[in-house]
Design a protein around this motif. Sequence first.
Motif, mmCIF file in Angstrom:
data_model
loop_
_atom_site.group_PDB
_atom_site.id
_atom_site.type_symbol
_atom_site.label_atom_id
_atom_site.label_comp_id
_atom_site.label_asym_id
_atom_site.label_seq_id
_atom_site.Cartn_x
_atom_site.Cartn_y
_atom_site.Cartn_z
ATOM 1 N N GLN A 180 0.835 -1.137 0.028
ATOM 2 C CA GLN A 180 0.004 0.160 0.111
ATOM 3 C C GLN A 180 0.986 1.415 -0.101
ATOM 4 O O GLN A 180 1.963 1.201 0.527
ATOM 5 N N ILE A 181 0.423 2.213 -0.699
ATOM 6 C CA ILE A 181 1.001 3.755 -0.962
ATOM 7 C C ILE A 181 0.098 4.724 -0.801
ATOM 8 O O ILE A 181 -0.916 4.486 -1.169
ATOM 9 N N ASP A 182 0.174 5.924 -0.303
ATOM 10 C CA ASP A 182 -0.558 6.996 -0.002
ATOM 11 C C ASP A 182 -0.703 7.661 -1.185
ATOM 12 O O ASP A 182 0.254 8.280 -1.570
ATOM 13 N N ASP A 183 -1.626 8.050 -1.875
ATOM 14 C CA ASP A 183 -2.079 8.652 -3.113
ATOM 15 C C ASP A 183 -2.861 10.030 -2.719
ATOM 16 O O ASP A 183 -3.718 10.270 -3.023
ATOM 17 N N SER A 184 -2.187 10.718 -1.629
ATOM 18 C CA SER A 184 -2.584 12.034 -1.496
ATOM 19 C C SER A 184 -1.395 13.185 -1.599
ATOM 20 O O SER A 184 -0.286 12.869 -1.639
ATOM 21 N N PRO A 185 -1.937 14.398 -1.734
ATOM 22 C CA PRO A 185 -1.041 15.463 -1.825
ATOM 23 C C PRO A 185 0.183 15.395 -0.993
ATOM 24 O O PRO A 185 -0.053 15.037 0.482
ATOM 25 N N VAL A 186 1.252 15.849 -1.150
ATOM 26 C CA VAL A 186 2.864 15.645 -0.817
ATOM 27 C C VAL A 186 3.284 16.892 -0.887
ATOM 28 O O VAL A 186 2.883 17.761 -1.603
ATOM 29 N N ASP A 187 4.123 17.171 0.239
ATOM 30 C CA ASP A 187 5.080 18.522 0.300
ATOM 31 C C ASP A 187 6.380 18.058 0.669
ATOM 32 O O ASP A 187 6.484 17.902 2.153
ATOM 33 N N ALA B 211 2.427 8.730 -5.431
ATOM 34 C CA ALA B 211 2.967 7.443 -5.220
ATOM 35 C C ALA B 211 4.334 7.255 -5.427
ATOM 36 O O ALA B 211 5.166 6.980 -4.867
ATOM 37 N N ALA B 212 4.618 8.007 -6.930
ATOM 38 C CA ALA B 212 5.955 7.757 -7.203
ATOM 39 C C ALA B 212 6.989 8.793 -6.260
ATOM 40 O O ALA B 212 8.231 8.423 -6.058
ATOM 41 N N VAL B 213 6.419 9.981 -6.009
ATOM 42 C CA VAL B 213 7.233 10.733 -5.156
ATOM 43 C C VAL B 213 7.484 10.147 -3.784
ATOM 44 O O VAL B 213 8.632 10.319 -3.273
ATOM 45 N N ARG B 214 6.599 9.492 -3.173
ATOM 46 C CA ARG B 214 6.806 9.011 -2.057
ATOM 47 C C ARG B 214 7.883 7.696 -2.050
ATOM 48 O O ARG B 214 8.362 7.544 -1.043
ATOM 49 N N LEU B 215 7.417 7.065 -3.098
ATOM 50 C CA LEU B 215 8.428 5.914 -3.236
ATOM 51 C C LEU B 215 9.935 6.377 -3.367
ATOM 52 O O LEU B 215 10.936 5.869 -2.766
ATOM 53 N N VAL B 216 10.333 7.575 -4.344
ATOM 54 C CA VAL B 216 11.443 8.021 -4.477
ATOM 55 C C VAL B 216 11.982 8.636 -3.091
ATOM 56 O O VAL B 216 13.078 8.503 -2.771
ATOM 57 N N ASP B 217 11.029 9.044 -2.300
ATOM 58 C CA ASP B 217 11.509 9.706 -0.916
ATOM 59 C C ASP B 217 11.781 8.603 0.093
ATOM 60 O O ASP B 217 12.696 8.705 0.790
ATOM 61 N N TYR C 247 -6.962 12.214 -6.627
ATOM 62 C CA TYR C 247 -6.311 11.316 -5.545
ATOM 63 C C TYR C 247 -7.338 10.225 -5.303
ATOM 64 O O TYR C 247 -8.336 10.458 -5.206
ATOM 65 N N ARG C 248 -6.427 9.082 -4.690
ATOM 66 C CA ARG C 248 -7.175 7.767 -4.275
ATOM 67 C C ARG C 248 -6.970 7.447 -3.076
ATOM 68 O O ARG C 248 -7.539 6.422 -2.565
ATOM 69 N N GLY C 249 -6.343 8.156 -2.407
ATOM 70 C CA GLY C 249 -5.742 7.465 -0.817
ATOM 71 C C GLY C 249 -4.866 6.531 -0.864
ATOM 72 O O GLY C 249 -4.146 6.545 -1.832
ATOM 73 N N GLN C 250 -5.136 5.534 0.110
ATOM 74 C CA GLN C 250 -4.497 4.365 0.113
ATOM 75 C C GLN C 250 -4.546 3.555 -1.119
ATOM 76 O O GLN C 250 -5.687 2.970 -1.191
ATOM 77 N N ILE C 251 -3.820 3.019 -1.794
ATOM 78 C CA ILE C 251 -3.977 2.198 -2.955
ATOM 79 C C ILE C 251 -2.328 1.359 -2.991
ATOM 80 O O ILE C 251 -1.507 1.595 -2.515
ATOM 81 N N SER C 252 -2.850 0.318 -3.787
ATOM 82 C CA SER C 252 -1.684 -0.748 -4.147
ATOM 83 C C SER C 252 -0.507 0.000 -5.061
ATOM 84 O O SER C 252 -1.207 0.809 -5.745
ATOM 85 N N LEU C 253 0.622 -0.616 -5.099
ATOM 86 C CA LEU C 253 1.492 -0.253 -6.108
ATOM 87 C C LEU C 253 1.055 -0.491 -7.542
ATOM 88 O O LEU C 253 1.121 0.286 -8.609
ATOM 89 N N ARG C 254 0.308 -1.774 -7.718
ATOM 90 C CA ARG C 254 -0.208 -2.228 -8.995
ATOM 91 C C ARG C 254 -1.271 -1.003 -9.470
ATOM 92 O O ARG C 254 -1.207 -0.421 -10.598
ATOM 93 N N THR C 255 -2.121 -0.689 -8.764
ATOM 94 C CA THR C 255 -3.136 0.440 -8.899
ATOM 95 C C THR C 255 -2.512 1.790 -9.038
ATOM 96 O O THR C 255 -2.697 2.624 -9.948
ATOM 97 N N ALA C 256 -1.362 2.233 -8.423
ATOM 98 C CA ALA C 256 -0.754 3.430 -8.503
ATOM 99 C C ALA C 256 0.077 3.501 -9.950
ATOM 100 O O ALA C 256 -0.025 4.676 -10.303
#
Length: 710
Positions: free
Chosen positions: A441-448, A478-484, A461-470
């Motif tokens: 699961q990854i958070d698909d919400s705005p990020v700063d 999701a991509a920004v959070r993964l890189v972080d 934005y979809r909230g909590q989603i799987s990597l497949r859905t992202a």
Amino acid sequence: MDLSRVRWGAEKVTRFWADYVRSLRFPPLCLWRLPAGLARALLRAIWRILKRSAVWFVTESPLAEPRRSAHRPLLRLIPWLLVTAAWIAITLVSVASYYASILPDPREAMIINVPPNITILARGGEFIGERGMRRAYAGYKDISPLLVKAVLAAEDRRFFYHFGVDPVALLRAAGANFRSGDVQQGGSTITQQLAKNLFLQPKRTMSRKAEEFILALWLERRYSKREILELYLNRVYFGGGNYGIGAASHSYFGKDPKDITLAEAAILAGLIKAPSYYSPNGNMDRARTRAKSILRVLAESDQIDINQYAEAATTKIELKTPPSKPGFGFVADWVAEVTPMLTAEASRNLIVETTIDANLQMSARTAVENVMRTKGRTAHASEAAVLLLIPDGAIRAMIGGRNHAESQFNRAVRAMRQPGSAFKPFIYLAALENGFTPNSQIDDSPVDIGGWKPTNFGNDYRGQISLRTALTHSSNMAAVRLVDMIGSRRVAEVANRLGVQSVRNVGPTLALGTSETTLLEMTSAFAVFANGGLGVVPEVVERIKDSDGRVLFERSAASRSRIVSARAVSAMNDMMNAVVAGGTARAASLDYYPAAGKTGTSQRFKDAWFIGYTANWVGGVWMGNDNASPMRGITGGSLPAEIWKEVMLKAHEGRMPEPLPGTNMDPALLQRAAEAIGIADVPARNPNRKREPAVQSQAGLQSASGGVVR
């Protein structure tokens, strides 16, 4: 027996024979020592003469009288410096005389090493084009004086005033390099460049530089300045497989060297420094900028007047379209560029067999022309590029632009553009290799992140989603959070490992594909997923032969090493299959053929990408404008996906569907696909095919129009 007398006798015999041997050696020693002594005496005499002359000059001559008393300590050093300089001169003359006795005549070398013709063939032997045309030796009188002036302005302004080596240029280059902290300028003269091209290997060593220095002195001693310049212009490389001014002037402008205009001369002279970088076929704007700098030097040195400068700087350059079959111009240009890198310089003509499939090349050209003609103007898109590979890296089709006759810039190979979301598979691969799974699961919400606030496309934005859905819906958050979490450095390393060498660690924005790369690198990197995780080197040359049929180069058939684990490949194919089946790339879905891929759109719609693949083919499409102006709402899932689908359907004609590496395919769908293409009673599994561990579908069987299992 008296032993002492015996020992005394033995010693006497030994001394006798030793004296006898020395007496035999005396005449040869005399013969050797006599010339050696004479030589030493001569050298001592020369030394004394030089020293006394130098001492007299700086201490006793009328010129030295005013400063003799004030500078006597310094004057004592001058004789030694003069003597040292004299010995250096004697040494250089001796070495140059030695080289003069062993080196061949450069004129003969020019005739023997005339560059060959390159005949380029597609798979099956179909003619594609010809490059590197052989031309006759051009004498100095047959070369335009404007071209001579331009070359001297670009390469060696003091050519007619130095002795083969230019100390002024060396000091200027050393100062510039010291100020910049890097090697920005070179001090080599035209004579040194000619010596290197004729006699030396391209090695950057001190010994090679010393040889170059000595050979330059020898060339200056043996030939006049005009003869050296003539030899140089007939030998230097002008790019595109063209060695010598005759080949270059015919290849670029369709003219003899004596007919070259001032504007054309500046373009040709600018090529010598970096033939590929300043190629007018590759980037006319860059070539013209280089040419204008040369024209400015000519104007500032009063070799041309201001009217000639203005006319040449504003003249539109008309390039000759090289001979090639319609639709194959970009391929022929690239083959001519890479061929010298694959073979040593050959004296015979070359025949280059490429990996290009002529039918697929024409299909790709037709697909680009159809879409650009009907929809390009409305979309404000002026250019497109296409690459089609098989999973081992062999290129089957390459379209570098809309019209080769209008622009020879190969956008498939050279255009550096931002890939946008097409870069995201490398982020997800890095995540999988760091313990994530497609269901994580990854958070698909705005990020700063430090004041940087990226958004999703359409602010959805979809909230909590799987990597497949992202990945399916190309979530930026999701991509920004993964890189972080993983680190941008790690993501850049993964991209580099798969072959995207131009990508750099640009920080958090790497998540949105802001590091520029080329279509060639991106497409070959996706081929790693199509072949099950093996390294890929994109290649266009299958074999090179000379006119006698001798094979000079052949593409390696050796198996590639694994660079991505089978488990990670299986998961990536499962996720990118979902992108085509029900995500941003639905327009690229192939009838019956399981496909995977990723769309990409850079900021303000400047670039639109789609890179996709099946078990048999890998294709990449880029669309945009050379001036980086925005298109009208074009995304990777629209026109690029449309072109990709048309090319892929043509490539798959008559082929049975195969599951992507690490995934399964429903037997019922396989049977329906076989019936659709006219093949019946196909077994559900091929016992001869080696398969990787499979990932089962998460969403079930798609319709026949989707033709995939997600």
